[in-house]
Design a protein around this motif. Structure first.
Motif, mmCIF file in Angstrom:
data_model
loop_
_atom_site.group_PDB
_atom_site.id
_atom_site.type_symbol
_atom_site.label_atom_id
_atom_site.label_comp_id
_atom_site.label_asym_id
_atom_site.label_seq_id
_atom_site.Cartn_x
_atom_site.Cartn_y
_atom_site.Cartn_z
ATOM 1 N N UNK A 171 0.797 -1.086 -0.213
ATOM 2 C CA UNK A 171 -0.185 -0.040 -0.244
ATOM 3 C C UNK A 171 1.043 1.194 0.007
ATOM 4 N N UNK A 172 2.045 1.472 0.761
ATOM 5 C CA UNK A 172 2.743 2.331 0.997
ATOM 6 C C UNK A 172 2.029 3.715 1.118
ATOM 7 N N UNK A 173 0.873 3.588 2.172
ATOM 8 C CA UNK A 173 0.220 4.830 1.959
ATOM 9 C C UNK A 173 0.542 5.818 2.891
ATOM 10 N N UNK A 180 9.951 2.282 0.006
ATOM 11 C CA UNK A 180 10.716 1.898 -0.990
ATOM 12 C C UNK A 180 12.552 1.922 -0.741
ATOM 13 N N UNK A 181 12.728 2.364 0.164
ATOM 14 C CA UNK A 181 14.010 2.382 0.382
ATOM 15 C C UNK A 181 14.595 1.457 1.352
ATOM 16 N N UNK A 211 12.627 -5.367 -9.879
ATOM 17 C CA UNK A 211 11.325 -5.533 -10.026
ATOM 18 C C UNK A 211 10.622 -5.331 -8.735
ATOM 19 N N UNK A 249 10.759 -3.482 -6.427
ATOM 20 C CA UNK A 249 10.302 -1.990 -6.346
ATOM 21 C C UNK A 249 9.024 -1.542 -6.658
ATOM 22 N N UNK A 250 8.591 -2.552 -7.713
ATOM 23 C CA UNK A 250 7.105 -2.423 -8.157
ATOM 24 C C UNK A 250 6.055 -2.953 -7.147
ATOM 25 N N UNK A 300 6.014 -1.824 -4.123
ATOM 26 C CA UNK A 300 5.650 -0.806 -3.358
ATOM 27 C C UNK A 300 4.817 -0.006 -3.967
ATOM 28 N N UNK A 301 3.426 0.183 -3.434
ATOM 29 C CA UNK A 301 2.159 1.059 -3.916
ATOM 30 C C UNK A 301 1.562 0.162 -4.898
ATOM 31 N N UNK A 302 1.789 -1.038 -5.155
ATOM 32 C CA UNK A 302 1.200 -1.691 -6.227
ATOM 33 C C UNK A 302 -0.147 -2.309 -5.850
ATOM 34 N N UNK A 350 0.031 -6.575 -8.917
ATOM 35 C CA UNK A 350 1.068 -6.935 -10.253
ATOM 36 C C UNK A 350 1.335 -8.260 -9.947
ATOM 37 N N UNK A 387 -5.663 11.197 -0.547
ATOM 38 C CA UNK A 387 -4.328 10.983 -0.364
ATOM 39 C C UNK A 387 -3.624 11.546 -1.156
ATOM 40 N N UNK A 388 -2.546 12.288 -0.892
ATOM 41 C CA UNK A 388 -1.731 13.020 -1.956
ATOM 42 C C UNK A 388 -0.242 12.945 -1.427
ATOM 43 N N UNK A 438 2.759 2.071 -16.962
ATOM 44 C CA UNK A 438 2.260 1.273 -15.639
ATOM 45 C C UNK A 438 1.182 0.219 -16.391
#
Ligand SMILES: Cc1cc2nc3c(=O)[nH]c(=O)nc-3n(C[C@H](O)[C@H](O)[C@H](O)COP(=O)(O)OP(=O)(O)OC[C@H]3O[C@@H](n4cnc5c(N)ncnc54)[C@H](O)[C@@H]3O)c2cc1C
Lengths: 343, 485
Positions: free
Chosen positions: A97-99, A111-112, A142, A144-145, A147-149, A153, A252-253, A329
């Motif tokens: 989610x990395x929200x 991500x880091x 791959x 890193x994808x 994060x937020x997917x 995916x 969210x932004x 994407x």
């Protein structure tokens, strides 16, 4: 119906036997942020809950995705370590989610901290990406994808994570004596410091605006920051999200620190707002008309945002995505999940 | 039909399209000198629009192309086959924007790493990733390689400092990935995170947004000499275990110390030490005083022979001079230098170094070690005479075994220099064919026709052709290796 494999092998077997469209979920806490899953079955990773390894001297660990954040924190704290990013739920959910992003401008974020993973494509094909060591540039990242997917995916089964030592001293702070512009200015100033607070957030509630955060490091640095910016010590208090409104919507932004003042100025009256030190923010609105107007204004400001709570059909709508990035994407989704099984 | 070269010349003028064999010599290789190949042409664009027109033209003509920064890569990344055109970005060196409030800069890809720091230094800012090649290498090359450097132990690799990029995709279209408001928007994928480290195979970055860091109030640089490499490695482990987070933790072995001391990079390192450990601490002055004492106590606990602490900026520069010049110094030991780049868990450093020494001895090669000890990122360097095919073969074989050792110890075949063409066969030490197939699927989304930097990173048919372009001897070694049961 919900499927809950007991281990990674069972997860692979389940995917290979092709149960059709699936909606991945960790603990389920962030599911309400996604568009409806329709006829997809829920694939719950909660039982994949083993902490497989904590290598304290190397400051890395490997966990199955269903491990609750709180359980990992407890194990790490005993060893004088921490996973230095905010966010809760299961670790798979947190990373997918990395929200919340980072707690401080330029600070560690999912991500880091994600060094690598063991994953499964929707058809059950197992693959690895990245490494267990703190540094590797071998091949395309791959992982890193993830994060937020939001699980759309591939399925992550195990994560290799980077850890940090717990600071020797820390203190939480609170400033609630400032008006909006002054609080936003202090927020920006603190982001610019050589040693910014380890965590920080600017909040607006019906009670007013406040700045909260955590100073970390050595006792003397903590003291120096407290004195320089009049950061009164307070109880630990961190808010990942604004409370989801019973009616209305939630956005969210992401924005730059200096835009904190603009964001506060844009807020509809009565709207709750939180901006984290890493630049992510959340706010609630009274409904679609206000949200649409805000999305328009946020885009004009150079910020990004999308709807994360509201009517199912509106979740995920946001500021426009660059057409080239959108094409990539879509291409990645087709390449990794060609039959669109992960929804 | 005019040739692609003629069409390119029409676009850029004759001064910015090079085709004569003599002119192309400078683009024959990067820092990995084992792999040499002269490209078909070199073009020198100055703007995004020009890069876009060049790529569109080459894509239309089905001509492969290779982006290039300063050519300091150590894995053959920017080396082009004879059928390919090099798109050299060194003329795109403008700093387009600096935000002193939100601490970011937007730069063209040819901006030299150190020039960016120089451009913002007056404001008390710097760009943190600091490859040892930083006075030459470009931000575009750093992005493509996800470059590291001594200070990445504390500050992270290039990816941690890149917020976004404008990319010319291999079909000539544009994509804007990330941006100052964040590397990933909440409803998007981390495309810039994926692009970073793609080694020039996903497209050409023409504008890059990077974070700037505020300079720390104070810096302490300490150097300790040890009687054994074991002591130096254990001191590193203890520093990390104590929860200290130095900005840099670097080790040089005795052979490197001697090479440095015999060169123009002489830094006054004790030539009789088995290893020197360079520790840099940064932060608030009063904290550094405490931390330096702790580090000194750890040094003493491991029987340090000598400890030096830089008293001012010029002494700090001197202590770093030997480390930063180590590759240059070792380059003098023979005609060529093969710089390896394996990673092991930090706790396996001693074991790795013992194994590396054994491999070096078995192959009779001259090995030196200088490495980012905090990250477990080893740089075993083999000095060899590239004109001697037999020596080259032994060098390549020793390198291969060293990387296998790193993988066997739970590490990686590359910490920061990338796979390029050099390790195209070695990547399979870490990943299964399925893992590589998944990576290939991802690359195909960006680069479906394979025209952008072909024959790099992932082994495939064209990669074999690429290897065949290496000197005969190298190819024979790899063939023999492949034929082994
Ligand atoms: C003495 C020495 C010391 C070094 N020390 C370090 C170190 O400490 N840490 C480290 O990480 N590396 C180090 N390196 C390796 C090298 O300097 C880095 O990999 C650097 O990032 C390469 O930058 P460059 O501008 O030279 O790129 P190049 O070598 O020209 O290209 C590198 C790769 O990037 C691609 N590329 C270049 N520009 C672009 C662009 N704009 N868009 C897309 N792709 C592009 C190329 O196709 C190629 O694959 C060292 C090299 C030397 C010679």
């Amino acid at each position: 119906m919900s499927l809950a494999p007991a281990n990674v092998d069972e997860l692979g077997e389940l995917l290979r036997t092709r149960p059709g469209r699936l909606r991945l979920c960790g603990g389920g806490s962030r599911q309400q942020r996604l568009p409806p899953r329709g006829d997809a079955l829920e694939l719950c990773c909660r039982r994949l809950d083993r902490i497989e390894r904590i290598d304290a001297p190397d400051q890395t660990c490997t966990v199955e995705v269903g491990v609750p954040r709180a359980a990992l924190d407890e194990a790490l704290h005993r060893l004088g370590l921490e996973l230095p990013c905010p966010g809760g739920g299961t670790l798979g959910g947190l990373f997918a989610a990395d929200d919340v992003g980072a707690a401080s401008w330029g600070g560690p974020s999912p991500r880091t901290l994600l060094l690598g993973l063991d994953g499964l494509l929707a058809d059950g094909t197992a693959f690895r990406s990245g490494a267990r060591v703190v540094k590797s540039v071998a091949g395309f990242d791959v992982h890193k994808l993830l994060v937020g997917s939001a699980g759309r995916l591939f399925v992550a089964a195990r994560l290799h994570l980077r850890l940090k030592p717990r600071p020797r001293a820390e203190a939480w702070f609170r400033r609630d004596d400032l008006d909006g512009p002054a609080a936003a200015a202090l927020f920006t100033t603190l982001c610019q410091q050589a040693i910014p607070p380890a965590a920080m957030q600017l909040r607006r509630t019906p009670r007013g605006v406040e700045l909260r955060g955590r100073l970390a490091g050595r006792a003397s640095t903590v003291r120096a920051a407290q004195q320089a910016f009049a950061l009164r010590e307070a109880a630990a208090d961190w808010l990942d999200h604004v409370a989801a409104p019973t009616a209305g919507e939630c956005l969210a932004g992401g924005a730059r620190p200096s835009q904190a003042a603009d964001l506060l100025a844009l807020l509809p009256p009565g709207s709750d707002f939180v901006m984290h030190g890493g630049g992510r923010f959340e706010l609630d609105t009274d409904g679609p008309a206000t949200s649409d107007q805000l999305l328009h204004r946020l885009h004009a400001l150079g910020a990004t945002a999308c709807i994360v709570h509201g009517a199912p059909a509106r979740r995920g709508l946001g500021t426009p995505t660059d057409p080239g990035a959108a094409r990539l994407a879509q291409g990645l989704a087709r390449a990794l999940d060609p039959h669109g099984l992960l929804v | 039909m005019p040739s692609p070269e003629a069409l390119l010349t029409r676009e850029l003028g004759p001064d910015r399209v090079l085709t004569s064999p003599d002119a192309l010599l400078a683009w024959e290789c990067d820092g990995f000198t084992v792999h040499r190949s002269r490209p078909r042409a070199v073009v020198l664009p100055e703007t995004t629009a020009e890069v876009q027109r060049i790529v569109t033209l080459l894509h239309g003509e089905r001509v492969p192309f290779v982006p290039r920064g300063a050519g300091t890569c150590l894995s053959g990344g920017p080396t082009a086959g004879p059928d390919a055109v090099v798109i050299d970005l060194a003329r795109m060196r403008k700093v387009l924007q600096v935000s002193l409030v939100d601490l970011f800069a937007v730069v063209q890809p040819g901006v030299v790493n150190l020039d960016l720091t120089s451009a913002v230094a007056a404001h008390g800012l710097h760009y943190a990733p600091d490859p040892s090649s930083q006075s030459v290498c470009t931000i575009g090359g750093n992005l493509a390689e996800n470059a590291g450097g001594p200070h990445c132990f504390k500050y992270g690799m290039t990816r941690e400092h890149v917020l976004g990029a404008l990319v010319v995709l291999p079909d000539g279209s544009l994509a804007r990935l990330g941006g100052p408001a964040g590397a990933r928007a909440p409803h998007e994928l981390d495309l810039i995170g994926l692009f970073c480290g793609s080694e020039g195979t996903f497209g050409i970055a023409t504008e890059i947004t990077v974070r700037l860091c505020r300079d720390q109030q104070s810096i302490r640089t300490l150097l300790a000499a040890f009687a054994s490499m074991r002591d130096a490695c254990r001191a590193v482990s203890d520093i990390v275990a104590a929860g200290l987070v130095p900005a840099a933790l670097e080790i040089l072995d005795q052979a490197t110390i001697r090479a440095v001391e015999a060169s123009v990079y002489r830094a006054g390192y004790p030539a009789d030490a088995a290893a020197v450990l360079l520790v840099e601490l940064d932060g608030a002055a009063d904290v550094l005083a405490e931390e330096a004492e702790e580090v000194r106590a750890i040094f003493a606990g491991h029987g340090a022979l000598r400890v030096e602490q830089a008293q001012d900026a010029s002494e700090r520069k001197r202590l770093w001079k030997g480390r930063k010049g180590a590759f240059g110094a070792m380059g003098r030991l023979n005609t060529d230098l093969y710089v390896l780049d394996g990673v092991v868990p930090r706790t396996r450093l001693e074991q790795a170094l013992d194994g590396i020494a054994a491999i070096g001895a078995r192959h009779g090669v001259l090995l030196t070690n200088v490495f980012h000890a905090g990250d477990g990122n080893l740089h075993p360097n083999i000095s060899f005479d590239g004109r001697d095919p037999e020596q080259t073969a032994r060098t390549i074989q020793a390198g291969r075994e060293i990387l296998q050792l790193c993988v066997d110890l739970g590490g990686s075949v590359s910490g920061e220099h990338g796979i390029g063409s050099e390790k195209i066969d070695h990547i399979a030490m870490m990943y299964s064919p399925t893992d590589l197939e998944v990576m290939a699927r991802v690359r195909a989304v960006f680069n479906p026709d394979g025209l952008c930097n072909p024959g790099k990173v992932l082994p495939n048919r064209s990669a074999c052709a690429e290897v065949a372009k290496w000197p005969q001897m190298t190819a024979r070694v790899l063939d023999a290796e492949a034929g082994r049961p």
